[in-house]
Enzyme design. Structure first.
Site, PDB file in Angstrom:
ATOM      1  N   GLY A  63       6.946  27.082  25.371  1.00  0.00           N
ATOM      2  CA  GLY A  63       5.704  26.533  25.888  1.00  0.00           C
ATOM      3  C   GLY A  63       5.578  26.820  27.377  1.00  0.00           C
ATOM      4  CG  ASN A  64       2.298  25.265  29.875  1.00  0.00           C
ATOM      5  OD1 ASN A  64       1.822  26.311  30.306  1.00  0.00           O
ATOM      6  ND2 ASN A  64       1.587  24.369  29.229  1.00  0.00           N
ATOM      7  CG  ASP A  89       1.856  19.301  24.125  1.00  0.00           C
ATOM      8  OD1 ASP A  89       1.869  18.426  23.255  1.00  0.00           O
ATOM      9  OD2 ASP A  89       2.766  19.443  24.969  1.00  0.00           O
ATOM     10  CD  GLU A 130       2.417  12.505  25.121  1.00  0.00           C
ATOM     11  OE1 GLU A 130       3.346  11.723  24.848  1.00  0.00           O
ATOM     12  OE2 GLU A 130       2.554  13.746  25.113  1.00  0.00           O
TER      13      GLU A 130
END
Ligand code: F6P
Length: 355
Positions: free
Chosen positions: A112-113, A137, A232
């Site tokens: 991911g990021n 996400d 969240e």
């Protein structure tokens, strides 16, 4: 002989195995005995410590539907990449050294990021790297979608579905907290799919009074229950005023659902319950969409390797697979655009965003 190293980094998600299988099948298919795939364990940690093994075609068999990652994973935060490991190893130097020791032609990172920042750094240091976009996400810049996202949306939707009947039976307000880190993609899509009445996402600071008004309006219309899907990372207008540092502190102490519950009760005598499905959203088998997407991205990544096209992330744009320079992806973040059609459509469905 082509030598490829593979690792899965950061939080796991559905379809990591499907993506590795897609790449491995394509490589074995094209190169037969002329390819060696090394599985590197626990993300960048395995590359730092030289924890890997030579994989066999059979290792990638029967894993299409399996959740998690057969290589296991870990987080190696990019912000600490220049700090030595507990036992004094220079992380970047060790990764480069092991890459060379393994005589790799290419390192494949499923991440991911954060993982993309490290992948880009390793590419800049001279390693041949390609990446595949994984995250529930859906916040990776440059790709319309990442694998894991739709499976997580499915699970979050199921959760909202299950809450619906009990909420209606008891005339309660339910706050369901959905994962998504700093973006509201999963909450937005599962909220719409699950028929949430209020969706709160980090991209739109919400007004608690407006949330309370929506509940009361529903009550006045004879709808005695309300479903709130809150991401969240969602924050109220009041919380935002506190400033970054204080906000971080309160987020650390209480989750978004509990914070909303606390203040909501100041605005009315609602009977409120909260549900936090948490990591359930990352678990279990990938849905059909993610299996197809991950398999295709894996195969596309294998093609990039065959063509010696390094320094790219395999991505989806307008339904087509494309390659995107790592330098364009690393350090950038995708959030739900405020002017997106889906937000407009949700508002047309009379879903409140608390704004
Ligand atoms: O990035 C995926 C994700 O599940 C986020 O949605 C969530 O905020 C975070 O990871 C949870 O991280 P961890 O698994 O370290 O608790």
């Amino acid at each position: 002989m082509l030598k490829v190293g593979m690792l899965t980094s950061g939080g796991d998600c559905q379809a990591l195995n499907a993506a590795m299988r897609g790449m491995a099948k394509t490589l074995y298919n094209h190169y037969k005995d002329e390819v060696k795939i090394y599985g590197i364990y626990e993300g960048y940690r395995g590359l730092i410590y030289g924890d890997y093994r030579l994989m066999q075609p059979a290792d990638f068999s029967g894993i299409l539907t399996r959740g998690g990652t057969i290589l296991r994973t870990s987080r190696t935060p990019f912000k600490d990449i220049d700090e030595p490991t507990e036992d004094g190893l220079d992380k970047v130097d060790s990764m480069i050294e092991n890459y060379r020791k393994m005589e790799l032609d290419c390192l494949v990172v499923l991440g991911g990021n954060g993982s993309h920042k490290t992948a880009n750094l390793l590419f800049q240091k001279g390693l041949n790297v390609i990446t595949l976009p994984k995250t529930i996400d859906n916040d990776l810049f440059g790709t319309d979608v990442s694998f894991g996202f739709w499976s997580a949306v499915d699970i979050a939707t199921k959760t909202i579905d299950n809450i619906h009947s009990t909420a209606a039976s008891h005339s309660r307000v339910f706050i369901i907290e959905i994962m998504g880190h700093k973006t509201g993609y999963i909450a937005l899509y599962s909220g719409i799919a699950g028929g949430a009445d209020i969706i709160l996402i980090p991209e739109i600071d919400y007004d608690v009074k407006k949330v309370a008004d929506t509940i009361r309006k529903r009550e006045a219309e004879g709808k005695d229950f309300t479903i709130i899907a809150i991401a969240e990372g969602a924050v109220s207008l009041e919380e935002r005023k506190l400033g970054k540092k204080a906000l971080k502190e309160i987020k650390g102490k209480k989750s978004a659902a509990l914070r909303l519950k606390d203040v909501l009760l100041e605005y009315g005598s609602f009977e409120v319950r909260e549900v936090i499905p948490g990591h359930m959203q990352r678990g279990g088998e990938p849905d059909a969409y993610d299996r197809v997407l991950a398999s295709r991205l894996g195969a596309f990544g294998a093609k990039l390797i065959s063509e010696r096209e390094y320094g790219y992330m395999a991505a989806v744009s307008g339904g087509r697979l494309i390659k995107l320079p790592l330098s364009e992806v690393a350090g950038r973040y995708k959030t739900v655009p405020l002017d997106s059609e889906i937000i407009r459509d949700a508002k047309d469905l009379s879903i409140s965003f608390g704004d």
